[in-house]
Motif scaffolding. Structure first.
Motif, PDB file in Angstrom:
ATOM      1  N   LEU A 107       1.001   2.236  -2.178  1.00 30.93           N
ATOM      2  CA  LEU A 107       0.963   2.562  -3.600  1.00 30.93           C
ATOM      3  C   LEU A 107       0.057   3.772  -3.797  1.00 30.93           C
ATOM      4  O   LEU A 107      -1.054   3.821  -3.256  1.00 30.93           O
ATOM      5  CB  LEU A 107       0.393   1.386  -4.407  1.00 30.93           C
ATOM      6  N   GLU A 108       0.537   4.742  -4.562  1.00 33.23           N
ATOM      7  CA  GLU A 108      -0.283   5.922  -4.827  1.00 33.23           C
ATOM      8  C   GLU A 108      -1.398   5.552  -5.789  1.00 33.23           C
ATOM      9  O   GLU A 108      -1.232   4.710  -6.666  1.00 33.23           O
ATOM     10  CB  GLU A 108       0.583   7.027  -5.428  1.00 33.23           C
ATOM     11  N   GLU A 109      -2.528   6.190  -5.609  1.00 34.69           N
ATOM     12  CA  GLU A 109      -3.694   6.024  -6.475  1.00 34.69           C
ATOM     13  C   GLU A 109      -4.255   4.600  -6.508  1.00 34.69           C
ATOM     14  O   GLU A 109      -5.021   4.255  -7.397  1.00 34.69           O
ATOM     15  CB  GLU A 109      -3.390   6.512  -7.892  1.00 34.69           C
ATOM     16  N   ALA A 110      -3.876   3.761  -5.576  1.00 37.01           N
ATOM     17  CA  ALA A 110      -4.457   2.419  -5.486  1.00 37.01           C
ATOM     18  C   ALA A 110      -5.810   2.542  -4.776  1.00 37.01           C
ATOM     19  O   ALA A 110      -5.946   3.345  -3.850  1.00 37.01           O
ATOM     20  CB  ALA A 110      -3.537   1.478  -4.729  1.00 37.01           C
ATOM     21  N   PRO A 111      -6.797   1.776  -5.201  1.00 36.41           N
ATOM     22  CA  PRO A 111      -8.123   1.877  -4.571  1.00 36.41           C
ATOM     23  C   PRO A 111      -8.156   1.379  -3.118  1.00 36.41           C
ATOM     24  O   PRO A 111      -9.004   1.780  -2.346  1.00 36.41           O
ATOM     25  CB  PRO A 111      -9.014   1.011  -5.459  1.00 36.41           C
ATOM     26  N   PHE A 117       5.616  -2.552  -2.500  1.00 32.20           N
ATOM     27  CA  PHE A 117       6.757  -3.456  -2.337  1.00 32.20           C
ATOM     28  C   PHE A 117       8.035  -2.897  -2.942  1.00 32.20           C
ATOM     29  O   PHE A 117       9.116  -3.043  -2.373  1.00 32.20           O
ATOM     30  CB  PHE A 117       6.474  -4.820  -2.973  1.00 32.20           C
ATOM     31  N   ARG A 118       7.922  -2.281  -4.126  1.00 29.68           N
ATOM     32  CA  ARG A 118       9.136  -1.770  -4.790  1.00 29.68           C
ATOM     33  C   ARG A 118       9.794  -0.667  -3.970  1.00 29.68           C
ATOM     34  O   ARG A 118      11.017  -0.579  -3.903  1.00 29.68           O
ATOM     35  CB  ARG A 118       8.815  -1.294  -6.205  1.00 29.68           C
ATOM     36  N   LEU A 119       8.992   0.170  -3.351  1.00 29.49           N
ATOM     37  CA  LEU A 119       9.530   1.223  -2.489  1.00 29.49           C
ATOM     38  C   LEU A 119      10.297   0.594  -1.325  1.00 29.49           C
ATOM     39  O   LEU A 119      11.436   0.975  -1.038  1.00 29.49           O
ATOM     40  CB  LEU A 119       8.407   2.110  -1.955  1.00 29.49           C
ATOM     41  N   PHE A 132       1.795 -11.801  -4.291  1.00 25.74           N
ATOM     42  CA  PHE A 132       0.402 -11.368  -4.162  1.00 25.74           C
ATOM     43  C   PHE A 132       0.400 -10.055  -3.381  1.00 25.74           C
ATOM     44  O   PHE A 132       1.333  -9.759  -2.627  1.00 25.74           O
ATOM     45  CB  PHE A 132      -0.445 -12.429  -3.434  1.00 25.74           C
ATOM     46  N   PRO A 133      -0.649  -9.238  -3.569  1.00 23.11           N
ATOM     47  CA  PRO A 133      -0.683  -7.951  -2.859  1.00 23.11           C
ATOM     48  C   PRO A 133      -0.977  -8.127  -1.368  1.00 23.11           C
ATOM     49  O   PRO A 133      -1.625  -9.086  -0.956  1.00 23.11           O
ATOM     50  CB  PRO A 133      -1.833  -7.207  -3.549  1.00 23.11           C
ATOM     51  N   LEU A 141      -2.226  -0.971  12.162  1.00 25.04           N
ATOM     52  CA  LEU A 141      -1.427  -1.019  10.938  1.00 25.04           C
ATOM     53  C   LEU A 141      -0.946  -2.435  10.605  1.00 25.04           C
ATOM     54  O   LEU A 141       0.143  -2.629  10.070  1.00 25.04           O
ATOM     55  CB  LEU A 141      -0.239  -0.062  11.015  1.00 25.04           C
ATOM     56  N   MET A 142      -1.772  -3.425  10.923  1.00 21.96           N
ATOM     57  CA  MET A 142      -1.447  -4.819  10.621  1.00 21.96           C
ATOM     58  C   MET A 142      -1.771  -5.100   9.159  1.00 21.96           C
ATOM     59  O   MET A 142      -2.656  -4.487   8.568  1.00 21.96           O
ATOM     60  CB  MET A 142      -2.264  -5.763  11.516  1.00 21.96           C
ATOM     61  N   LEU A 143      -1.049  -6.066   8.601  1.00 28.57           N
ATOM     62  CA  LEU A 143      -1.244  -6.426   7.202  1.00 28.57           C
ATOM     63  C   LEU A 143      -2.288  -7.519   7.048  1.00 28.57           C
ATOM     64  O   LEU A 143      -2.533  -8.305   7.954  1.00 28.57           O
ATOM     65  CB  LEU A 143       0.066  -6.940   6.599  1.00 28.57           C
ATOM     66  N   THR A 144      -2.867  -7.533   5.852  1.00 25.60           N
ATOM     67  CA  THR A 144      -3.759  -8.609   5.464  1.00 25.60           C
ATOM     68  C   THR A 144      -3.549  -8.873   3.977  1.00 25.60           C
ATOM     69  O   THR A 144      -3.123  -7.991   3.240  1.00 25.60           O
ATOM     70  CB  THR A 144      -5.241  -8.288   5.749  1.00 25.60           C
ATOM     71  N   HIS A 145      -3.856 -10.089   3.571  1.00 25.81           N
ATOM     72  CA  HIS A 145      -3.799 -10.437   2.154  1.00 25.81           C
ATOM     73  C   HIS A 145      -5.213 -10.401   1.563  1.00 25.81           C
ATOM     74  O   HIS A 145      -5.397 -10.595   0.382  1.00 25.81           O
ATOM     75  CB  HIS A 145      -3.188 -11.821   1.975  1.00 25.81           C
TER      76      HIS A 145
END
Length: 151
Positions: A107-111, A117-119, A132-133, A141-145
């Motif tokens: 997401l652009e400009e996200a802190p 997700f929409r992209l 949830f984000p 480049l692994m994900l975390t919640h």
């Protein structure tokens, strides 16, 4: 004919376990396995961990359910059972998007480095959007919640 008497082994005792105990048991299990076998062999189809295979590490059998992400190996208790499903779904989408475009779907400009997700959905990489984000870490480049991962 010779009959041998076998001593009947006592059934493993029923126990209650904590999330840290399960995490430790999974690590011990993986350390005891041959190099090419990892902890994902413990996963059932619903992403729950087959605790019966961890009896020797836990000291008994638990009827509780714990879940693990196949992609990140993170373990969760029953109350967070949806998280590994979405981690795996989105991690696969992020990996495919990055492989195809060379860019991260952020997401652009996200802190924080939050997954867009929409992209991913609009480009047909993602079939279902988590409630949830999720964030992309610097660690492979692994994900975390967990947003606190970045503090």
């Amino acid at each position: 004919m010779i009959f041998k008497r076998f001593k009947k082994e006592a059934a493993p005792s029923r126990i209650t376990v904590t999330l840290p105990e399960v995490k430790q048991a999974v690590r011990q299990f993986e350390n005891d396995m041959p190099p090419k076998i990892n902890r994902t062999v413990l996963l059932k189809e619903d992403k729950s961990i087959d605790l019966s295979r961890l009896t020797r590490y836990l000291g008994g059998v638990s009827d509780q359910k714990f879940y693990m992400s196949r992609e990140t190996f993170e373990i969760f208790d029953e109350g967070e059972k949806d998280i590994p499903y979405f981690l795996d779904l989105v991690q696969s989408a992020v990996d495919s998007y990055f492989s195809d475009t060379g860019k991260l779907p952020l997401l652009e400009e996200a802190p924080l480095p939050e997954v867009h997700f929409r992209l991913l959905a609009s480009q047909r990489y993602l079939k279902e959007v988590p409630p949830f984000p999720l964030y992309i870490t610097d660690e492979e480049l692994m994900l975390t919640h967990r947003s606190e991962h970045f503090k």
